[in-house]
Design an enzyme around this catalytic site. Sequence first.
Site, mmCIF file in Angstrom:
data_model
loop_
_atom_site.group_PDB
_atom_site.id
_atom_site.type_symbol
_atom_site.label_atom_id
_atom_site.label_comp_id
_atom_site.label_asym_id
_atom_site.label_seq_id
_atom_site.Cartn_x
_atom_site.Cartn_y
_atom_site.Cartn_z
ATOM 1 N N THR A 147 0.874 -1.164 0.069
ATOM 2 C CA THR A 147 0.043 0.086 0.107
ATOM 3 C C THR A 147 0.967 1.216 0.039
ATOM 4 O OG1 THR A 147 -1.802 -1.175 0.983
ATOM 5 C CG2 THR A 147 -1.766 1.297 1.239
ATOM 6 N N LYS A 199 -7.457 1.464 -3.352
ATOM 7 C CA LYS A 199 -7.223 1.083 -1.821
ATOM 8 C C LYS A 199 -7.179 2.214 -0.952
ATOM 9 C CE LYS A 199 -5.769 -1.377 1.708
ATOM 10 N NZ LYS A 199 -4.445 -1.748 1.510
ATOM 11 N N LYS A 222 -0.204 5.184 8.390
ATOM 12 C CA LYS A 222 0.565 5.409 7.263
ATOM 13 C C LYS A 222 -0.467 5.624 5.978
ATOM 14 C CE LYS A 222 1.989 2.061 4.910
ATOM 15 N NZ LYS A 222 1.854 1.299 3.581
#
Length: 303
Positions: A113, A188, A256
Site C-alpha cells: 500500500t 485502496k 501510514k
Amino acid sequence: MSTASIAARSYAATPAQSVAFLGLGVMGYPMAGHLSRAGHQVTVYNRTQARARAWTAEFAGGRHAPTPREAAAGAHIVFCCVGNDADLRSVVLGPDGAFAGMQPGSIFADHTTASAEVARELYAEAQRRGLHFIDAPISGGQAGAANGQLTVMCGGDEAVFAQVAPVAQAFSRAFTYMGESGSGQLTKMVNQICVAGLVQGLAEAIAFGLRAGLDMPRVLDVIGKGAAQSWQMDNRGKTMAAGQFDFGFAVDWMRKDLGLVLAEARRNGTRLPVTALVDQFYGDIQDMGGQRWDISSLIQRLR
C-alpha cells in the site's frame, strides 16, 4: 508461521512459472507460501535474511536470494509487499534492485500500500527498461493472506494484468483490474476511507451500548442481521467490546495509509473531514501506547 496456519485451498490449473517474492512480513510470508503450494518456483527476498531462511525451510522447493536483483533474475513475475514508498524504491531501484535483475518483458506486481505517485514513477521506469509494472494493493488483512482470500485492486496495462491474474489467484479471492497506472493505489485509498469511518462508528456504538448496560455480544448479533452489518462488525465487534486488540491490522499501518489518503486528497482537492478526524484519533491511540494494536482499538479513546 507454520504450514498448518495457512489454510488448505484448491488451486485452479495454472502452468507453473518462475516467480519471485520480495518482502516476507505478515502478509508476504503466507502470500509467497500460497504461490509455492500452487506449484510455482518461488525465490524469496527479505531484508532480514533469517526470515527468508525460515520460509525456505518451511516451503520445500523454494529458495532465497541475498538481494532483490538476484531474487528477480529469471522470474517471469516479481511480486512485492513491503512497508511504504521508500521501502518499495529500495527493493526496486539501484544496482541491487529488482529492476536491475529482471529480464525484458517480465512483470513487477507490487502489493505494497503505497502512493499513486510512486506507482506511476515505477511504471514509467519499468517502461523505459522494457519491463512491466502493476500496482496491486491488497485488502483482507493477515487472515486474508493466511487463507489465500485477499482482495487485490490493480492499476497498469490490462494485458499485463491478464498475465498476472492466473498466478495471483493462489492468494486471492478477487483480483480486479481498476484502470491505468496508479488506479490500484487510489482504489485502496477509497477502501481505507471507508474502513476508517466504519471503525469509528462501530467504536462509538459499542461504547454507547456498554455505557447503557446492554449485553453487547447479543446486541451485535441482532443488529448484525440488519442494515448496520459490516465486515468490521462481524469480525471485530465482539473483540472491541471485550477490549482485545492483539491481532489484525496495526494502528501504525493505518496511520501510514491515511497519510497517503490525505496527501492525495490535498492534491486532488477532495474534502475528507471525517477521515482527517479519525486519523487524529489514531494518533491518540499511538500516544496511548497502541501503535501495534489492531485498528479496532479506536474504542479505547472512549472508555
